[in-house]
Scaffold this active site. Structure first.
Site, short mmCIF file in Angstrom:
data_model
loop_
_atom_site.label_atom_id
_atom_site.label_comp_id
_atom_site.label_asym_id
_atom_site.label_seq_id
_atom_site.Cartn_x
_atom_site.Cartn_y
_atom_site.Cartn_z
N CYS C 22 0.84 -1.20 0.00
CA CYS C 22 0.00 0.00 0.00
C CYS C 22 0.87 1.24 0.00
CB CYS C 22 -0.90 0.00 1.22
SG CYS C 22 -2.05 -1.38 1.22
N ASP C 23 0.34 2.31 -0.57
CA ASP C 23 1.14 3.52 -0.65
C ASP C 23 0.57 4.63 0.24
OD1 ASP C 23 -1.02 4.55 -2.01
OD2 ASP C 23 -0.03 4.57 -3.96
N LEU C 24 1.09 5.81 0.03
CA LEU C 24 0.73 7.00 0.78
C LEU C 24 -0.76 7.16 1.00
CD1 LEU C 24 2.87 9.52 -1.26
CD2 LEU C 24 3.23 8.99 1.15
N GLY C 26 -2.92 4.89 1.27
CA GLY C 26 -3.53 3.79 2.00
C GLY C 26 -4.13 2.73 1.09
N ILE C 27 -3.86 2.84 -0.21
CA ILE C 27 -4.39 1.86 -1.16
C ILE C 27 -3.24 1.17 -1.88
CG2 ILE C 27 -6.60 3.03 -1.46
CD1 ILE C 27 -5.49 4.39 -3.90
#
Lengths: 138, 138, 138, 138
Positions: C22-24, C26-27
């Site tokens: 997941c990235d910045l 939140g996905i």
């Protein structure tokens, strides 16, 4: 004579190597083991109802301050393996995760990790006993 | 006759391949190209003062809805390359990024991507012209 | 009237999202979907006894020349999902993988991919029918 | 009085954080630091004309047997930083890389790593002094 078998305390999670995790040499890249170890820790913590997002909303962050990994053998494309997790306390502030990776089905030790974490309450170190859900870990 | 050469409109960013980005076959894994394309787009947008975090705080999210990538040749460990970015509008809602990867110094075309993004205002599609900073892109 | 239900032809592989994917926002990062799609394709091919390493030793390489991915909804930390794989031939040289990602247990369509591959015999395009093991795929 | 300042012995490589390297918490994922450290080591070795592929063809493999990483502060999206590399010998067989990550331009220490490698000659531990190109490192 132990009334509580050691294995009862050891969390285990099974994985298999994915091709994109392997590098030029046909083996799993060293950094990817850290992904495996982290995923096993997070699943272990979730099983204890310890959730990073919920804690974060309460101002508490769990962070890793040190990682030590010994690489004994390599994993290769398609290998099946398990990652174990046990925890113990070090001083009042540090939670240590001892983790192993065993290749399956032969249970060959591939790697060992010692990962040290701390809890921060609004950025300040906090006693482990004050972290919600940590009763079972320390 | 254009007073402004076409190249002036093409954003370019240089990279070199890192060993951990290569896979079993000794070439950059297909998914890693998407990392390269994304990083070039984000740097391009930052250069236009378009910042994901700031927009997010205003309730606006820029998201990718479609990616098309053609793979013509492979990049290998140590290769130097550049990623280009140009943009155009498609309808009122879609911003299209046309991107190329050229191996350097020979400028050999390695891959082309067409990436389609939209802006969401509190989750709803919004006209591109209403996205702060998009004046220059459309 | 088909005696063989469509579902019998659809390969499926279950995954769950790992936090590090997941990235910045939140996905799951867009590029990670390509990892998921690739892993499902490779497992599908292994199930058909088609192995990249073995073919490579015979001078045959299977490569991806084009990827198209539609992103409809996002996966988040902890989400359970399945990736499907079906194949069909396009011309004499191209094998197309149609793939979907469905969030479980609700079977919500998250993403669709069309991935086009070719076989190379010592670097030259080869007819799919000549690739060992491809009889069932085309 | 040293005619050769200490800094002359420290290899440095500059990087900037890419958005896809950041995780849910908006900071660079712990495992990604290992990518940074590895890339700096490989570039450092290449500068000494030590090339993994060439050595491999001579039957020599350089492998990492232990990694220790201290995480002091976090890197965030867009941060500029440098990774340093110095080496020393430990016993006859072990080459130790001491590495730091400093955030730029303020030169704030973000992380330190001690990475231990060995050379294998057709799978057997070999003396470092026998590895071609290692004269300068030990």
């Amino acid at each position: 004579m132990s009334e509580k078998p050691a294995s009862a305390d050891v969390y285990e999670l099974e994985f298999s190597v994915r091709d994109y995790e392997c590098d030029l040499q046909g083996i799993v890249n060293n950094a990817v083991y850290q992904n495996y170890y982290e995923h096993a820790r997070h699943q272990f913590l979730l099983g204890k109802k310890i959730d990073f997002a919920t804690l974060h909303n309460e101002g508490i962050d769990l962070i890793v301050i040190r990682v030590e990994i010994d690489y004994k053998y390599s994993l290769r494309s398609g290998d099946l393996f398990k990652v174990t997790v046990t925890t113990h306390q070090e001083g009042a502030l540090r939670l240590v995760f001892e983790q192993d990776i065993f290749k399956l089905p032969e249970n060959k030790l591939i790697s060992h990790a010692k990962v040290t974490g701390v809890g921060l309450n609004h950025g300040r170190p906090m006693k482990l006993e004050a972290v919600p859900g940590f009763e079972e870990l320390i």
